[in-house]
Design a protein around this motif. Sequence first.
Motif, PDB file in Angstrom:
ATOM      1  N   LYS A   1      63.679 -33.116   3.612  1.00 33.87           N
ATOM      2  CA  LYS A   1      63.816 -34.130   4.573  1.00 33.87           C
ATOM      3  C   LYS A   1      64.964 -35.280   3.836  1.00 33.87           C
ATOM      4  CE  LYS A   1      61.337 -38.100   6.630  1.00 33.87           C
ATOM      5  NZ  LYS A   1      62.072 -39.042   6.114  1.00 33.87           N
TER       6      LYS A   1
ATOM      7  N   VAL B   1      66.993 -40.523  17.045  1.00 34.89           N
ATOM      8  CA  VAL B   1      65.557 -39.769  16.841  1.00 34.89           C
ATOM      9  C   VAL B   1      64.673 -40.091  17.691  1.00 34.89           C
ATOM     10  CG1 VAL B   1      64.037 -39.102  14.875  1.00 34.89           C
ATOM     11  CG2 VAL B   1      66.411 -39.441  14.208  1.00 34.89           C
TER      12      VAL B   1
ATOM     13  N   TYR C   1      59.610 -31.625  10.242  1.00 36.21           N
ATOM     14  CA  TYR C   1      59.464 -31.680   8.576  1.00 36.21           C
ATOM     15  C   TYR C   1      58.467 -30.456   8.331  1.00 36.21           C
ATOM     16  CZ  TYR C   1      61.376 -36.139   9.369  1.00 36.21           C
ATOM     17  OH  TYR C   1      61.929 -37.299   9.929  1.00 36.21           O
TER      18      TYR C   1
ATOM     19  N   HIS D   1      61.792 -38.136  18.276  1.00 40.02           N
ATOM     20  CA  HIS D   1      60.434 -37.980  17.814  1.00 40.02           C
ATOM     21  C   HIS D   1      60.381 -37.044  16.342  1.00 40.02           C
ATOM     22  CE1 HIS D   1      56.275 -36.765  18.779  1.00 40.02           C
ATOM     23  NE2 HIS D   1      56.465 -35.734  18.446  1.00 40.02           N
ATOM     24  N   GLU D   2      59.459 -37.198  15.649  1.00 39.37           N
ATOM     25  CA  GLU D   2      59.512 -36.518  14.246  1.00 39.37           C
ATOM     26  C   GLU D   2      58.285 -36.552  13.935  1.00 39.37           C
ATOM     27  OE1 GLU D   2      61.367 -39.223  11.264  1.00 39.37           O
ATOM     28  OE2 GLU D   2      60.972 -40.959  12.444  1.00 39.37           O
ATOM     29  N   ASP D   3      57.925 -35.411  13.139  1.00 38.85           N
ATOM     30  CA  ASP D   3      56.607 -35.204  12.631  1.00 38.85           C
ATOM     31  C   ASP D   3      56.675 -34.227  11.594  1.00 38.85           C
ATOM     32  OD1 ASP D   3      53.747 -35.560  12.095  1.00 38.85           O
ATOM     33  OD2 ASP D   3      53.363 -34.957  14.338  1.00 38.85           O
TER      34      ASP D   3
ATOM     35  N   VAL E   1      65.189 -34.365  17.933  1.00 40.34           N
ATOM     36  CA  VAL E   1      63.912 -34.226  17.369  1.00 40.34           C
ATOM     37  C   VAL E   1      63.886 -33.482  15.971  1.00 40.34           C
ATOM     38  CG1 VAL E   1      61.507 -32.994  17.800  1.00 40.34           C
ATOM     39  CG2 VAL E   1      62.870 -33.764  19.593  1.00 40.34           C
ATOM     40  N   ARG E   2      63.021 -33.935  14.876  1.00 41.66           N
ATOM     41  CA  ARG E   2      62.762 -33.724  13.613  1.00 41.66           C
ATOM     42  C   ARG E   2      61.649 -33.036  13.294  1.00 41.66           C
ATOM     43  NH1 ARG E   2      65.581 -38.063   9.828  1.00 41.66           N
ATOM     44  NH2 ARG E   2      65.319 -36.161   8.124  1.00 41.66           N
TER      45      ARG E   2
END
Length: 352
Positions: free
Chosen positions: A182, A200, A170, A202-204, A167-168
């Motif tokens: 990033k 990946v 930012y 999920h990222e937000d 999970v990322r």
Amino acid sequence: MSVKSFLVIASMALSVLIGVVLGRQGTAGDGVAPDARPVRIGLSLDTLKEARWTRDRDAFVAQAGTLGAEVTVLSANGDDNRQVADVETLVTARMDVIVIVPHDGRAMARGVEIAHRAGIPVIAYDRLILDSEPDLYLTFDNERVGQLQAQYILDALRDAPKPIRLVRIYGSKTDNNAALFKAGQDAALRDAIASGQVEVLHEDWADDWKPENAKRIMNAAITRHGRNIHAVLASNDGTAGGAIQALREEGIAGKVIVTGQDAELVAVQRIAAGEQAMTIYKPVQQLARRAAETAVALARGRPLVARDAIDNGRTQVPSLLLDVVTVTRDNVEDTVIADGFHTREDVFQGRP
Ligand code: BGC
């Protein structure tokens, strides 16, 4: 370093030397501060809500004090209009130089314009101000921060079953640093993602870097993908804290690798407790000291040489980048504790 970048830096060093001296002599304000009276520095901060910024402020004010300068500090509480108004206040109060940590790197171009119209030089501190011509930019190697965070996860899970379920999280979209962190992470992860070693999930972006927004992102990731998550690439300690809170509520804190940045005391305590895997130590006292010294030098019209230059969309901003260090449970003694950033007692709180 390539020959080309060496040449760019060498030629920049020359032009910065010339540019800064000429720029100051040609100003329309009250002129270069005479050595006889104290230099007046305005420090405009985005926020004081995260631990690091109070440390930056205190170190800056202390160093300026030893150089005989007076500092007026204003904090905008994450509000762009307020930060522009703060710069106007500092201009009206006839500061010799203004140091800005922008909430929004783009919105603060207006602050640079207002200061320059009054003949006051501007230093962008830690975060770049875009589309404008700040006189100097002092920061850490921000892409390197992102690179070290992602590389930590790859190294820690080198022998684990693949793919690494990641999970990322930012930082704030309005902070140019968040994009640089990033970019550094992207570079480190590129091959592993392309080869399927990393997935990946999920990222937000966490608006305004707020822990509660990071927690919401983590909750959404768990709702969609379940608790089988191997690592969370959180961009700083505040967002790591939000993510870890969500993991605690699921009973899996300490079982998932979580990264961070800033070596905040609470984060280093989480590292000691095994809930957070790493953070990045940025010696902000060094940055603050350099900024206070260069602010005084600029105000007195002294020549400055910047080693680097960073493109902000309008110009190559003369820049100075300081190094950063990865901190884990293994080297906490030799880094933040040895440096006096935190005490052993505070970090371990009686833990063996
Ligand atoms: C800084 C980080 C900080 C973040 C949130 C970034 O611009 O470089 O050190 O954690 O802002 O304040």
